[in-house]
Design a protein around this motif. Sequence first.
Motif, short mmCIF file in Angstrom:
data_model
loop_
_atom_site.label_atom_id
_atom_site.label_comp_id
_atom_site.label_asym_id
_atom_site.label_seq_id
_atom_site.Cartn_x
_atom_site.Cartn_y
_atom_site.Cartn_z
N ILE A 56 0.84 -1.08 0.14
CA ILE A 56 -0.50 0.07 0.03
C ILE A 56 0.39 1.76 0.12
CG2 ILE A 56 -1.94 1.21 0.88
CD1 ILE A 56 -2.34 -1.80 2.71
N GLY A 57 0.88 2.34 -0.74
CA GLY A 57 1.81 3.43 -1.07
C GLY A 57 0.66 4.77 -0.64
N TYR A 58 1.52 5.08 -1.57
CA TYR A 58 1.12 7.16 -1.65
C TYR A 58 1.93 8.11 -2.44
CZ TYR A 58 3.28 9.47 2.11
OH TYR A 58 4.83 9.96 2.86
N SER A 59 1.66 8.77 -2.76
CA SER A 59 2.46 9.79 -3.56
C SER A 59 1.69 10.95 -3.11
CB SER A 59 2.87 9.61 -5.31
OG SER A 59 1.69 10.04 -5.65
N LEU A 60 2.23 12.21 -3.11
CA LEU A 60 1.50 13.73 -2.88
C LEU A 60 1.79 14.24 -3.90
CD1 LEU A 60 3.03 14.45 1.18
CD2 LEU A 60 0.69 13.27 0.52
N SER A 61 0.47 15.41 -3.86
CA SER A 61 0.21 16.42 -5.33
C SER A 61 1.24 17.43 -5.09
CB SER A 61 -1.26 16.11 -5.64
OG SER A 61 -1.29 17.35 -6.66
N ARG A 62 1.76 17.89 -6.59
CA ARG A 62 2.15 19.01 -5.83
C ARG A 62 1.44 20.38 -6.70
NH1 ARG A 62 8.42 19.31 -6.86
NH2 ARG A 62 8.74 16.42 -6.42
N ARG A 63 0.00 20.14 -7.30
CA ARG A 63 -0.44 20.32 -8.01
C ARG A 63 -1.58 20.81 -6.71
NH1 ARG A 63 -2.81 16.27 -11.89
NH2 ARG A 63 -4.50 17.53 -11.05
N PHE A 64 -1.95 20.09 -6.10
CA PHE A 64 -2.81 21.00 -4.57
C PHE A 64 -2.06 20.13 -3.56
CE2 PHE A 64 -5.06 18.15 -7.88
CZ PHE A 64 -6.16 19.62 -8.10
N PRO A 65 -0.90 21.69 -2.85
CA PRO A 65 -0.58 21.84 -1.95
C PRO A 65 -1.45 22.17 -1.03
CG PRO A 65 0.17 23.66 -3.07
CD PRO A 65 -0.29 22.64 -4.49
N ASP A 66 -0.72 21.50 0.78
CA ASP A 66 -1.27 22.57 1.66
C ASP A 66 -1.29 23.37 1.88
OD1 ASP A 66 -2.13 20.18 2.33
OD2 ASP A 66 -0.14 18.88 3.35
N PRO A 67 -1.96 25.00 2.75
CA PRO A 67 -2.51 25.94 2.65
C PRO A 67 -1.02 26.48 3.74
CG PRO A 67 -4.26 25.09 2.78
CD PRO A 67 -3.71 24.06 2.64
N PRO A 68 -0.28 27.37 3.05
CA PRO A 68 1.02 27.25 3.84
C PRO A 68 0.96 28.23 5.67
CG PRO A 68 0.63 28.87 2.28
CD PRO A 68 -0.06 27.66 1.80
N GLN A 69 -0.32 28.27 5.56
CA GLN A 69 -1.03 29.29 7.09
C GLN A 69 -1.38 28.09 7.78
OE1 GLN A 69 -1.99 29.75 3.86
NE2 GLN A 69 -4.49 29.51 4.72
N THR A 70 -1.23 26.73 6.64
CA THR A 70 -2.05 25.84 8.01
C THR A 70 -0.92 25.39 9.54
OG1 THR A 70 -2.62 24.65 6.24
CG2 THR A 70 -2.45 23.52 7.83
N ASP A 76 -2.08 10.58 -4.29
CA ASP A 76 -2.78 9.58 -4.78
C ASP A 76 -2.43 8.50 -3.93
OD1 ASP A 76 -4.22 10.24 -7.27
OD2 ASP A 76 -2.21 11.04 -8.19
N VAL A 77 -3.06 6.99 -4.59
CA VAL A 77 -3.22 6.09 -3.42
C VAL A 77 -2.83 4.81 -4.20
CG1 VAL A 77 -3.85 7.25 -1.32
CG2 VAL A 77 -5.41 6.13 -2.63
N VAL A 79 -4.67 11.68 1.63
CA VAL A 79 -4.48 10.36 1.07
C VAL A 79 -4.25 10.03 2.69
CG1 VAL A 79 -2.04 10.15 -0.11
CG2 VAL A 79 -1.55 11.43 1.99
N LEU A 80 -4.03 10.46 4.08
CA LEU A 80 -4.17 10.52 5.28
C LEU A 80 -5.71 10.05 5.44
CD1 LEU A 80 -3.56 10.40 8.32
CD2 LEU A 80 -3.99 12.87 8.43
N ASP A 81 -6.57 10.52 4.50
CA ASP A 81 -8.46 9.65 5.21
C ASP A 81 -8.45 8.93 4.38
OD1 ASP A 81 -11.01 9.79 5.26
OD2 ASP A 81 -11.26 10.36 3.36
N PHE A 82 -7.64 8.22 3.21
CA PHE A 82 -7.66 6.76 2.79
C PHE A 82 -6.83 5.53 3.83
CE2 PHE A 82 -5.42 3.60 0.32
CZ PHE A 82 -6.32 2.72 -0.01
N ASP A 101 3.49 5.04 9.08
CA ASP A 101 4.45 5.07 8.33
C ASP A 101 4.36 6.32 7.35
OD1 ASP A 101 5.48 2.99 8.97
OD2 ASP A 101 5.45 1.75 6.57
N LEU A 102 2.93 6.82 6.76
CA LEU A 102 1.87 7.53 6.53
C LEU A 102 1.63 9.20 7.79
CD1 LEU A 102 0.83 9.65 4.12
CD2 LEU A 102 -1.32 8.75 5.34
N ILE A 103 1.95 8.87 8.81
CA ILE A 103 1.91 9.45 9.87
C ILE A 103 3.72 10.31 10.32
CG2 ILE A 103 1.24 9.93 12.49
CD1 ILE A 103 -1.38 8.46 12.02
N ALA A 104 3.95 8.99 10.15
CA ALA A 104 5.39 9.13 10.40
C ALA A 104 5.78 10.16 9.05
CB ALA A 104 6.77 7.67 10.80
#
Length: 166
Positions: A4-18, A36-37, A57-60, A137-140
């Motif tokens: 089971i794996g994932y990759s984070l998107s560069r198109r949909f970054p987290d808001p910088p002020q989070t 993606d997962v 991905v965390l929700d997945f 592993d994802l949380i880490a």
Amino acid sequence: MLDIGYSLSRRFPDPPQTNYRAADVRSLRHDLFCGDVYLADTVKDQEVSTAWGWVPVLDFAWALCDIVEQLDRDPQGSRASRPQYAELDFTESSDRMLFERRFGWVDVEADWMPGDEPALTFNHGELRREARDFLHDLIADLTDMHEGLADNPAIWDLQARFPRLP
């Protein structure tokens, strides 16, 4: 063997002020960590994967752990002959990942898979162990990338609810 794996998107970054330390469950599950997962059978060289870039991905990982437990509600466990069903729906679309458990085996399919593509089949115990390992592993990874996330009470609760299995 299950991967089971994932990759984070560069198109949909987290808001910088989070503020990850104070992010609520809804934000953690639906607004952050898009990418993606995939679930793959490495022996058969088959996989079910997304290629949209916006899957939280965390929700997945969280939902996958929930589904594995849901598929284990029959008191007969792996001896239950009646199929048990669950589905993981993706919030921003009508696509679903479908799970069917019969005896100790779980078939995994997806709406977007071609009709002639066979379902992936995994041992339920292996799916449970790998789903929890994937979650931890994802949380880490995410806590290494995002300051304060490791101090978020929702993350603590999540890790306690689905501990790693031996």
